[in-house]
Design a protein around this motif. Structure first.
Motif, PDB file in Angstrom:
ATOM      1  N   GLY A   4       0.796  -1.228   0.000  1.00  0.00           N
ATOM      2  CA  GLY A   4       0.000   0.000   0.000  1.00  0.00           C
ATOM      3  C   GLY A   4       0.822   1.268   0.000  1.00  0.00           C
ATOM      4  O   GLY A   4       0.272   2.361   0.140  1.00  0.00           O
ATOM      5  N   GLY A   5       2.125   1.147  -0.153  1.00  0.00           N
ATOM      6  CA  GLY A   5       2.962   2.332  -0.286  1.00  0.00           C
ATOM      7  C   GLY A   5       3.756   2.732   0.933  1.00  0.00           C
ATOM      8  O   GLY A   5       4.447   3.757   0.908  1.00  0.00           O
ATOM      9  N   ALA A   6       3.691   1.981   2.012  1.00  0.00           N
ATOM     10  CA  ALA A   6       4.442   2.334   3.217  1.00  0.00           C
ATOM     11  C   ALA A   6       5.937   2.162   2.960  1.00  0.00           C
ATOM     12  O   ALA A   6       6.360   1.274   2.220  1.00  0.00           O
ATOM     13  CB  ALA A   6       4.009   1.458   4.390  1.00  0.00           C
ATOM     14  N   GLY A   7       6.725   3.003   3.590  1.00  0.00           N
ATOM     15  CA  GLY A   7       8.174   2.925   3.446  1.00  0.00           C
ATOM     16  C   GLY A   7       8.744   1.799   4.292  1.00  0.00           C
ATOM     17  O   GLY A   7       8.413   1.696   5.474  1.00  0.00           O
ATOM     18  N   PRO A   8       9.624   0.971   3.743  1.00  0.00           N
ATOM     19  CA  PRO A   8      10.147  -0.158   4.510  1.00  0.00           C
ATOM     20  C   PRO A   8      11.238   0.220   5.504  1.00  0.00           C
ATOM     21  O   PRO A   8      11.604  -0.598   6.352  1.00  0.00           O
ATOM     22  CB  PRO A   8      10.714  -1.077   3.423  1.00  0.00           C
ATOM     23  CG  PRO A   8      11.107  -0.144   2.320  1.00  0.00           C
ATOM     24  CD  PRO A   8      10.080   0.955   2.341  1.00  0.00           C
ATOM     25  N   ASP A   9      11.771   1.449   5.395  1.00  0.00           N
ATOM     26  CA  ASP A   9      12.909   1.820   6.235  1.00  0.00           C
ATOM     27  C   ASP A   9      12.649   2.979   7.185  1.00  0.00           C
ATOM     28  O   ASP A   9      13.582   3.445   7.856  1.00  0.00           O
ATOM     29  CB  ASP A   9      14.121   2.165   5.353  1.00  0.00           C
ATOM     30  CG  ASP A   9      14.735   0.945   4.699  1.00  0.00           C
ATOM     31  OD1 ASP A   9      14.808  -0.114   5.364  1.00  0.00           O
ATOM     32  OD2 ASP A   9      15.130   1.033   3.519  1.00  0.00           O
ATOM     33  N   LEU A  10      11.414   3.466   7.257  1.00  0.00           N
ATOM     34  CA  LEU A  10      11.150   4.587   8.163  1.00  0.00           C
ATOM     35  C   LEU A  10      11.381   4.151   9.601  1.00  0.00           C
ATOM     36  O   LEU A  10      10.850   3.127  10.038  1.00  0.00           O
ATOM     37  CB  LEU A  10       9.713   5.078   8.005  1.00  0.00           C
ATOM     38  CG  LEU A  10       9.399   5.878   6.739  1.00  0.00           C
ATOM     39  CD1 LEU A  10       7.936   6.295   6.742  1.00  0.00           C
ATOM     40  CD2 LEU A  10      10.293   7.106   6.642  1.00  0.00           C
ATOM     41  N   ALA A  69       9.341 -10.455   4.450  1.00  0.00           N
ATOM     42  CA  ALA A  69       8.415  -9.494   3.846  1.00  0.00           C
ATOM     43  C   ALA A  69       9.097  -8.143   3.641  1.00  0.00           C
ATOM     44  O   ALA A  69       8.967  -7.514   2.577  1.00  0.00           O
ATOM     45  CB  ALA A  69       7.180  -9.341   4.728  1.00  0.00           C
ATOM     46  N   LEU A  70       9.832  -7.692   4.636  1.00  0.00           N
ATOM     47  CA  LEU A  70      10.530  -6.407   4.519  1.00  0.00           C
ATOM     48  C   LEU A  70      11.601  -6.459   3.435  1.00  0.00           C
ATOM     49  O   LEU A  70      11.744  -5.526   2.641  1.00  0.00           O
ATOM     50  CB  LEU A  70      11.147  -6.033   5.861  1.00  0.00           C
ATOM     51  CG  LEU A  70      10.145  -5.556   6.926  1.00  0.00           C
ATOM     52  CD1 LEU A  70      10.746  -5.645   8.324  1.00  0.00           C
ATOM     53  CD2 LEU A  70       9.693  -4.129   6.628  1.00  0.00           C
ATOM     54  N   LEU A  71      12.354  -7.540   3.382  1.00  0.00           N
ATOM     55  CA  LEU A  71      13.401  -7.668   2.365  1.00  0.00           C
ATOM     56  C   LEU A  71      12.808  -7.688   0.964  1.00  0.00           C
ATOM     57  O   LEU A  71      13.382  -7.112   0.026  1.00  0.00           O
ATOM     58  CB  LEU A  71      14.221  -8.933   2.608  1.00  0.00           C
ATOM     59  CG  LEU A  71      15.138  -8.929   3.837  1.00  0.00           C
ATOM     60  CD1 LEU A  71      15.766 -10.301   4.025  1.00  0.00           C
ATOM     61  CD2 LEU A  71      16.220  -7.862   3.719  1.00  0.00           C
ATOM     62  N   ARG A  72      11.666  -8.356   0.796  1.00  0.00           N
ATOM     63  CA  ARG A  72      11.023  -8.392  -0.527  1.00  0.00           C
ATOM     64  C   ARG A  72      10.692  -6.995  -1.026  1.00  0.00           C
ATOM     65  O   ARG A  72      10.620  -6.757  -2.228  1.00  0.00           O
ATOM     66  CB  ARG A  72       9.748  -9.248  -0.482  1.00  0.00           C
ATOM     67  CG  ARG A  72       9.990 -10.737  -0.610  1.00  0.00           C
ATOM     68  CD  ARG A  72       8.712 -11.488  -0.903  1.00  0.00           C
ATOM     69  NE  ARG A  72       7.750 -11.404   0.181  1.00  0.00           N
ATOM     70  CZ  ARG A  72       7.696 -12.237   1.212  1.00  0.00           C
ATOM     71  NH1 ARG A  72       8.578 -13.220   1.302  1.00  0.00           N
ATOM     72  NH2 ARG A  72       6.785 -12.099   2.149  1.00  0.00           N
ATOM     73  N   HIS A  73      10.460  -6.092  -0.095  1.00  0.00           N
ATOM     74  CA  HIS A  73      10.105  -4.719  -0.474  1.00  0.00           C
ATOM     75  C   HIS A  73      11.283  -3.765  -0.324  1.00  0.00           C
ATOM     76  O   HIS A  73      11.091  -2.550  -0.223  1.00  0.00           O
ATOM     77  CB  HIS A  73       8.906  -4.263   0.354  1.00  0.00           C
ATOM     78  CG  HIS A  73       7.631  -4.956  -0.020  1.00  0.00           C
ATOM     79  ND1 HIS A  73       6.782  -4.496  -0.997  1.00  0.00           N
ATOM     80  CD2 HIS A  73       7.080  -6.127   0.430  1.00  0.00           C
ATOM     81  CE1 HIS A  73       5.758  -5.330  -1.123  1.00  0.00           C
ATOM     82  NE2 HIS A  73       5.909  -6.316  -0.270  1.00  0.00           N
ATOM     83  N   GLY A  74      12.485  -4.324  -0.313  1.00  0.00           N
ATOM     84  CA  GLY A  74      13.673  -3.489  -0.388  1.00  0.00           C
ATOM     85  C   GLY A  74      14.193  -2.933   0.913  1.00  0.00           C
ATOM     86  O   GLY A  74      15.034  -2.023   0.898  1.00  0.00           O
ATOM     87  N   GLY A 108      16.366  -1.949   3.779  1.00  0.00           N
ATOM     88  CA  GLY A 108      17.808  -1.952   3.980  1.00  0.00           C
ATOM     89  C   GLY A 108      18.619  -1.786   2.722  1.00  0.00           C
ATOM     90  O   GLY A 108      19.833  -1.556   2.802  1.00  0.00           O
ATOM     91  N   ALA A 109      18.001  -1.870   1.553  1.00  0.00           N
ATOM     92  CA  ALA A 109      18.761  -1.776   0.304  1.00  0.00           C
ATOM     93  C   ALA A 109      19.382  -0.396   0.129  1.00  0.00           C
ATOM     94  O   ALA A 109      20.496  -0.262  -0.376  1.00  0.00           O
ATOM     95  CB  ALA A 109      17.867  -2.106  -0.885  1.00  0.00           C
ATOM     96  N   ALA A 110      18.650   0.641   0.542  1.00  0.00           N
ATOM     97  CA  ALA A 110      19.151   2.012   0.412  1.00  0.00           C
ATOM     98  C   ALA A 110      19.528   2.597   1.768  1.00  0.00           C
ATOM     99  O   ALA A 110      19.641   3.811   1.908  1.00  0.00           O
ATOM    100  CB  ALA A 110      18.098   2.887  -0.277  1.00  0.00           C
TER     101      ALA A 110
END
Length: 514
Positions: free
Chosen positions: A147-153, A176-181, A183-185
């Motif tokens: 739904g658009g939530a940020g994974p790293d906030l 689930a968090l890794l699938r949506h990136g 920690g990647a950035a």
């Protein structure tokens, strides 16, 4: 580790007698799931219902969100409730965060669809993602991230959701968090989460929870410990009671080994064979994430080397290490290490078993035999094992579909366990055998007490052009739960009926009313 009694879930049992006068019925309807009453009240005064507050300043939408009442949430949103309206003391509570803290995924999806801002913060710096991460609710995280939530906030204390999920010990939430990136950035974000998971490796979670509660609340309380296992993970909850009333509580998962293994894979870090073995053997449960992730990591290592290690483990005096060795062989590519050598290793384990054999070890042996070309008789010998999961694995093993093993497969279609029956019937239906005994075995299951079994039997007969499938499919389509697995399977089976009046009639059968 967060106190469970400080989450939004505390308010699920909020006393409706504290609500403001005329709105008592509204909140009672929300808490009690009385949608008919809620509809009547909304029709009479939609604006009043949407604006109403209970005795603690919370809206009806918030009450429905924390109470996991998705139908009430949709009704209130349709009446004009603002999905982003904060409420409670000091405007500290948001409906989306309330739903996320309880893992109420359907409510989360409804709020997001209505325009709820996925990254809004409420009291103490929590976002909905932070709530779901700290509680380990993977499906809810998926809904929020989709739904658009940020994974790293960052959440409370500036910690990233990946660290919160790692601390919780939830491999599913981390995945689930890794699938949506996640920690990647975020430089060092995944490393920080891995360090958190490794910090908890081998620690006694229950003791840590007890000590944390004692430090926060002191002594003099009765302590209750609950352990639950679901979807490959164990959760430990410790509660403090006074006079039988919960005062405080904390909960955590125990899947930190699985979390560490998942994060190592994401970072390209290689753990050694013995370290991975320790992680699996510590939990001693092939169905748990700690075991499954260790096996997956082992299988990802060089194939020949892994085969050699697994073969050595298969000769161990320790039952669980033998189980791990057989389980790894079962996951290696067919023919890994040379088909004859793989079969030799697995058969050596099987030969050493005393009937009936430990379920975990036998299950691993069955899967390894199936993977590496074991004979039908190698697998069929376990068809009478007392554990239904072993029998299910036997029924699902390709060697059992061979002509010489059809008798065993047919016998399993009459198993007392419905999951075993369903698996056996599906396997029998998928064989190319068209002989009469196969048709009759399938026909005997058309009126099985489990609709899933009956649907698989009907599909098998339809595939063979047997007219008995038509009446069975009509019956299933009319009575099975709409959109359930059995109903869907029956619908698929209709396509196997030759085009004509019978198929057309089946396509028009109305589903059972919800």
């Amino acid at each position: 580790m967060h106190d469970t009694h400080e989450t939004h879930e505390t308010h699920n049992a909020h006393d409706t007698n504290d609500t403001h006068g005329t709105h008592g019925e509204l909140f009672a309807a929300v808490f009690g799931g009385a949608d008919d009453t809620l509809v009547r009240l909304l029709r009479a005064d939609p604006a009043g219902c949407v604006a109403a507050l209970d005795g603690e300043g919370r809206t009806a939408l918030y009450a429905a969100a924390v109470g996991d009442r998705p139908s009430a949430v949709r009704l209130l949103l349709a009446a004009g409730a603002d999905p982003g309206r904060a409420c409670g003391e000091g405007g500290a509570d948001l409906p989306l965060c309330g739903a996320a803290s309880g893992g109420h995924t359907e409510v989360v999806r409804a709020l997001l669809a209505a325009g709820a801002e996925p990254d809004l913060r409420e009291a103490y710096g929590f976002t909905a993602v932070a709530w779901a991460a700290v509680q380990g609710f993977a499906e809810t995280l998926e809904a929020l991230l989709e739904g658009g939530a940020g994974p790293d906030l960052p959440g409370p204390g500036g910690e990233r959701p990946l660290v919160l999920a790692a601390r919780r010990g939830s491999a599913a939430a981390v995945r689930a968090l890794l699938r949506h990136g996640a920690g990647a950035a975020d430089p060092g974000g995944r490393e920080a989460a891995l360090a958190e998971a490794r910090h908890w490796l081998g620690r006694d979670v229950e003791r840590e929870l007890r000590e944390g509660l004692a430090a926060a609340y002191g002594d003099g309380f009765e302590t209750v410990v609950r352990r639950t296992v679901a979807d490959g993970a164990e959760t430990v909850a410790v509660e403090l009671l006074r006079d039988g009333t919960p005062v405080a509580g904390r909960a955590a998962g125990t899947g930190h080994a699985a979390v560490a293994t998942v994060l190592e894979a994401a970072l390209g870090v290689r753990a050694g064979y013995e370290e991975l073995a320790r992680r699996a053997l510590r939990c001693r449960d092939p169905e748990r994430d700690d075991w499954r992730e260790a096996v997956a990591a082992l299988v990802a290592l060089p194939v020949e080397e892994t085969f050699q290690v697994a073969a050595v483990w298969c000769r161990s005096d320790d039952e669980w290490r033998r189980t791990l060795g057989a389980d790894v062989l079962a996951e290696l590519p067919a023919g890994a290490g040379g088909r004859s050598r793989a079969l030799e290793a697995v058969r050596a384990v099987a030969a050493a078993l005393t009937a009936p054999g430990p379920p975990g070890l036998v299950g691993a042996v069955v899967r390894a035999l199936a993977r590496h070309g074991g004979r039908p008789g190698d697998v069929a010998r376990y068809a009478g094992h007392p554990d239904p999961e072993v029998r299910r694995l036997v029924a699902n093993a390709p060697p059992l579909a061979a002509e010489q093993a059809l008798g065993t497969l047919i016998a399993l279609t009459k198993d007392l366990d419905p999951v075993v029956r369903r698996t056996a019937v599906a396997a029998l239906a998928a064989t190319d055998a068209a002989e009469q005994r196969v048709r009759e075995a399938l026909a005997r299951r058309l009126r099985d007490g489990d609709d899933g079994v009956a649907a698989e039997a009907a599909a098998g007969l339809a595939r063979r052009g047997d007219d008995r499938a038509v009446a069975a499919l009509a019956r299933l389509l009319a009575r099975a739960a709409p959109e359930g697995a059995a109903w869907a399977r029956a619908r698929e089976a209709v396509a196997l009926i030759p085009r004509g009046p019978e198929r057309s009639a089946l396509e028009r059968v109305p589903g059972r009313r919800r």
